[in-house]
Design an enzyme around this catalytic site. Structure first.
Site, PDB file in Angstrom:
ATOM      1  N   ASP A  20     -24.473   8.297  83.880  1.00 26.93           N
ATOM      2  CA  ASP A  20     -23.128   8.317  84.447  1.00 26.93           C
ATOM      3  C   ASP A  20     -22.774   6.799  83.386  1.00 26.93           C
ATOM      4  O   ASP A  20     -22.325   6.526  82.931  1.00 26.93           O
ATOM      5  CB  ASP A  20     -22.988   8.310  85.425  1.00 26.93           C
ATOM      6  CG  ASP A  20     -21.502   8.532  85.825  1.00 26.93           C
ATOM      7  OD1 ASP A  20     -20.388   8.672  84.727  1.00 26.93           O
ATOM      8  OD2 ASP A  20     -21.280   8.837  87.228  1.00 26.93           O
ATOM      9  N   HIS A 213     -20.457   9.849  96.021  1.00 27.64           N
ATOM     10  CA  HIS A 213     -21.193   9.517  94.227  1.00 27.64           C
ATOM     11  C   HIS A 213     -19.264   8.680  94.368  1.00 27.64           C
ATOM     12  O   HIS A 213     -18.797   8.618  93.995  1.00 27.64           O
ATOM     13  CB  HIS A 213     -21.003  10.760  93.392  1.00 27.64           C
ATOM     14  CG  HIS A 213     -20.842   9.936  91.550  1.00 27.64           C
ATOM     15  ND1 HIS A 213     -21.897  10.551  91.383  1.00 27.64           N
ATOM     16  CD2 HIS A 213     -20.132  10.196  91.340  1.00 27.64           C
ATOM     17  CE1 HIS A 213     -21.679  10.041  90.333  1.00 27.64           C
ATOM     18  NE2 HIS A 213     -20.670   9.745  89.701  1.00 27.64           N
ATOM     19  N   HIS A 215     -17.630   5.074  92.539  1.00 24.38           N
ATOM     20  CA  HIS A 215     -17.141   4.596  91.565  1.00 24.38           C
ATOM     21  C   HIS A 215     -16.515   3.640  92.673  1.00 24.38           C
ATOM     22  O   HIS A 215     -15.907   3.089  93.560  1.00 24.38           O
ATOM     23  CB  HIS A 215     -16.365   5.073  90.722  1.00 24.38           C
ATOM     24  CG  HIS A 215     -17.283   5.686  89.266  1.00 24.38           C
ATOM     25  ND1 HIS A 215     -17.708   5.641  88.413  1.00 24.38           N
ATOM     26  CD2 HIS A 215     -17.773   7.209  90.067  1.00 24.38           C
ATOM     27  CE1 HIS A 215     -18.317   6.519  87.650  1.00 24.38           C
ATOM     28  NE2 HIS A 215     -18.480   7.413  88.645  1.00 24.38           N
ATOM     29  N   CYS A 246     -16.412   7.236  83.063  1.00 19.26           N
ATOM     30  CA  CYS A 246     -16.293   8.815  82.515  1.00 19.26           C
ATOM     31  C   CYS A 246     -15.184   8.120  81.337  1.00 19.26           C
ATOM     32  O   CYS A 246     -14.075   8.074  80.944  1.00 19.26           O
ATOM     33  CB  CYS A 246     -16.176   9.351  83.658  1.00 19.26           C
ATOM     34  SG  CYS A 246     -15.348  10.745  82.371  1.00 19.26           S
TER      35      CYS A 246
HETATM   36  P1  HMG Z   1     -14.928  23.042  74.420  1.00 21.17           P
HETATM   37  O1  HMG Z   1     -14.290  22.552  73.359  1.00 21.17           O
HETATM   38  O2  HMG Z   1     -14.137  23.859  75.546  1.00 21.17           O
HETATM   39  O3  HMG Z   1     -16.384  24.624  74.377  1.00 21.17           O
HETATM   40  O4  HMG Z   1     -15.427  22.547  75.551  1.00 21.17           O
HETATM   41  P2  HMG Z   1     -15.972  25.038  73.545  1.00 21.17           P
HETATM   42  O5  HMG Z   1     -17.185  25.912  74.000  1.00 21.17           O
HETATM   43  O6  HMG Z   1     -15.158  25.636  72.411  1.00 21.17           O
HETATM   44  O7  HMG Z   1     -17.281  24.503  72.008  1.00 21.17           O
HETATM   45  C1  HMG Z   1     -17.142  23.069  71.029  1.00 21.17           C
HETATM   46  C2  HMG Z   1     -18.132  23.252  70.053  1.00 21.17           C
HETATM   47  O8  HMG Z   1     -18.853  22.439  71.491  1.00 21.17           O
HETATM   48  C3  HMG Z   1     -18.555  24.269  69.940  1.00 21.17           C
HETATM   49  O9  HMG Z   1     -19.868  23.708  68.683  1.00 21.17           O
HETATM   50  C4  HMG Z   1     -19.804  24.455  70.713  1.00 21.17           C
HETATM   51  O10 HMG Z   1     -20.990  24.845  70.262  1.00 21.17           O
HETATM   52  C5  HMG Z   1     -20.753  23.381  71.050  1.00 21.17           C
HETATM   53  P3  HMG Z   1     -18.742  23.787  67.019  1.00 21.17           P
HETATM   54  O11 HMG Z   1     -18.990  25.210  66.894  1.00 21.17           O
HETATM   55  O12 HMG Z   1     -17.648  23.394  66.775  1.00 21.17           O
HETATM   56  O13 HMG Z   1     -19.620  23.338  66.142  1.00 21.17           O
HETATM   57  N1  HMG Z   1     -20.172  22.609  72.589  1.00 21.17           N
HETATM   58  C6  HMG Z   1     -22.174  22.382  72.912  1.00 21.17           C
HETATM   59  N2  HMG Z   1     -23.456  21.680  72.033  1.00 21.17           N
HETATM   60  C7  HMG Z   1     -24.596  21.345  73.529  1.00 21.17           C
HETATM   61  N3  HMG Z   1     -24.148  21.509  74.539  1.00 21.17           N
HETATM   62  C8  HMG Z   1     -22.761  22.267  75.058  1.00 21.17           C
HETATM   63  C9  HMG Z   1     -22.409  22.822  73.930  1.00 21.17           C
HETATM   64  N4  HMG Z   1     -21.067  23.385  74.490  1.00 21.17           N
HETATM   65  C10 HMG Z   1     -19.851  23.780  73.317  1.00 21.17           C
HETATM   66  N5  HMG Z   1     -23.363  22.237  76.113  1.00 21.17           N
HETATM   67  C11 HMG Z   1     -16.859  21.366  77.285  1.00 21.17           C
HETATM   68  C12 HMG Z   1     -15.978  22.719  76.670  1.00 21.17           C
HETATM   69  C13 HMG Z   1     -17.214  22.530  78.015  1.00 21.17           C
HETATM   70  C14 HMG Z   1     -18.077  22.390  76.046  1.00 21.17           C
HETATM   71  C15 HMG Z   1     -16.491  20.175  76.802  1.00 21.17           C
HETATM   72  O14 HMG Z   1     -15.593  20.114  77.498  1.00 21.17           O
HETATM   73  C16 HMG Z   1     -17.280  19.685  77.268  1.00 21.17           C
HETATM   74  O15 HMG Z   1     -19.437  19.159  77.110  1.00 21.17           O
HETATM   75  N6  HMG Z   1     -17.326  18.644  78.448  1.00 21.17           N
HETATM   76  C17 HMG Z   1     -18.512  17.268  79.088  1.00 21.17           C
HETATM   77  C18 HMG Z   1     -18.095  16.313  79.346  1.00 21.17           C
HETATM   78  C19 HMG Z   1     -18.551  15.100  80.331  1.00 21.17           C
HETATM   79  O16 HMG Z   1     -19.794  15.274  80.132  1.00 21.17           O
HETATM   80  N7  HMG Z   1     -17.742  14.420  80.827  1.00 21.17           N
HETATM   81  C20 HMG Z   1     -18.887  13.647  81.543  1.00 21.17           C
HETATM   82  C21 HMG Z   1     -19.588  14.150  82.686  1.00 21.17           C
HETATM   83  S1  HMG Z   1     -18.750  14.221  83.814  1.00 21.17           S
HETATM   84  C22 HMG Z   1     -18.579  12.625  84.687  1.00 21.17           C
HETATM   85  O17 HMG Z   1     -18.519  11.622  84.350  1.00 21.17           O
HETATM   86  C23 HMG Z   1     -18.303  12.676  86.040  1.00 21.17           C
HETATM   87  C24 HMG Z   1     -19.007  12.974  87.213  1.00 21.17           C
HETATM   88  O18 HMG Z   1     -19.611  11.395  87.150  1.00 21.17           O
HETATM   89  C25 HMG Z   1     -18.994  12.446  89.160  1.00 21.17           C
HETATM   90  C26 HMG Z   1     -18.002  11.294  89.344  1.00 21.17           C
HETATM   91  O19 HMG Z   1     -18.125  10.298  89.175  1.00 21.17           O
HETATM   92  O20 HMG Z   1     -17.098  12.162  89.474  1.00 21.17           O
HETATM   93  C27 HMG Z   1     -20.253  14.088  87.198  1.00 21.17           C
HETATM   94 MG    MG Z   2     -19.510  10.102  87.626  1.00 17.18          MG
END
Ligand code: HMG
Ligand code: MG
Length: 306
Positions: A20, A213, A215, A246
């Protein structure tokens, strides 16, 4: 040290700094620095460290070195949780190849954040998690779930605890083993925490299945933690030095700092197994790597104590 009635004797501090914290840094941190950060966290006594995310590198380039990082860290020490975030089957595949024993899926309580963070609705994101949880459980992995924006959302305002509890029920029905309640933008106050735990209880979800969790945007994270502990929570997420945020919610600031949390827990006589002084040294070292001071109050105070 003075104990208070009605609190647990031990709390698991679930360290999210490497994930995070570092997902939100503008500069890309060298993978060797990340590995050293995690080694130091483990050496300080942490038994739960979220190391990285297997998400799209287009979405979070900061953590694109996930597999390399885990390879550098080598075999996971016995009895230590080292989960990684995975949103979809592709992420799970990467995590399994890297040999992880626990993954975390991360949903949203609100529609706007689900779209911004996962590019789909709440219902679509829950459906995206279903095969991930299925496969992970059948491979013998533990699966943490997160729900973000459990109390308030920058676009939608306050969040109904019954809605959060409904999504929580769906995640537990899928097979998650623990749920972390995210106050992603740090707006919650203690009454909301009690209300949400009550709604979750009505869904048959007990406090021993939950983590919090927080912040610390509005300085409420420690009050919220204390009330959660008084209601039976024993797993608390925190980030070394107070790093965090985030990239898809600009109003998210740092997580509750682990050092601030330890100051409170140890002051209450609650065991954590984590050494505060070592952790302060780690956060000071990390602050040097990042080129700015750690936001944690306890780190500031303890580093100037003489
Ligand atoms: P999308 O664009 O809808 O996905 O994103 P897609 O399936 O169309 O894929 C787009 C591209 O990403 C493709 O590549 C996929 O292969 C690739 P391209 O064909 O264009 O070259 N791809 C991946 N590559 C590696 N690993 C993967 C993966 N998936 C797709 N797993 C998606 C949808 C879910 C992938 C995107 O929205 C995403 O990665 N989101 C993550 C955002 C994130 O990490 N946010 C921070 C964490 S959450 C947080 O911090 C909150 C928390 O702390 C709790 C709180 O505080 O509340 C947990
Ligand atoms: Mg968080």
């Amino acid at each position: 040290m003075t104990a208070l009635a009605g609190l647990p004797s031990r709390v698991t501090v679930y360290e999210v700094g490497p994930r995070d914290g570092l997902q939100n840094e503008k500069a890309i941190i060298p993978v060797e620095v990340k590995a050293e950060f995690i080694r130091q966290l483990l050496a300080a006594g942490h038994r739960a460290v979220e190391t990285t995310s297997f998400v799209s590198p287009k979405w979070v380039p900061q953590l694109a070195d996930n597999a390399e990082l885990l390879a550098l860290l080598g075999e996971q020490p016995e009895g230590v949780r080292m989960p990684v975030l995975v949103p979809n089957e592709k992420g799970l595949e990467g995590a399994l190849m890297a040999g992880v024993q626990e993954v975390a899926v991360f949903g949203s309580a609100t529609e706007t954040f689900a779209q911004k963070n996962l590019n789909r609705s709440v219902a679509e994101s829950l459906e995206m998690f279903r095969p991930v949880v299925d496969r992970a459980r059948s491979e013998g992995l533990m699966v943490r779930g997160y729900l973000s924006m459990c109390f308030g959302d920058p676009w939608e305002g306050s969040v109904d605890p019954h809605v959060v509890a409904g999504h929580a029920r769906t995640l537990f029905d899928m097979g998650i083993t623990e749920l972390s309640l995210g106050d992603t933008i740090g707006v919650a106050t203690p009454g909301q925490v009690v209300a949400l735990l009550g709604s979750l209880g009505q869904q048959g979800i007990s406090v021993d299945q939950l983590a919090v969790h927080f912040h610390d945007t509005y300085g409420q994270a420690l009050s919220n933690t204390l009330i959660a502990l008084q209601h039976g929570i024993t797993v608390v997420d925190a980030s070394a030095g107070g790093l965090g945020g985030c990239p898809y919610a600009k109003s998210a600031t740092g997580n509750l700092a682990t050092e601030d949390l330890l100051w409170q827990l140890h002051g209450l006589g609650i065991e954590t197994g984590v050494d505060l002084d070592s952790l302060v040294r780690t956060s000071l070292w990390m602050a040097e790597q990042l080129g700015r001071p750690a936001p944690s109050r306890a780190v500031t105070a303890l580093s100037k104590k003489d």
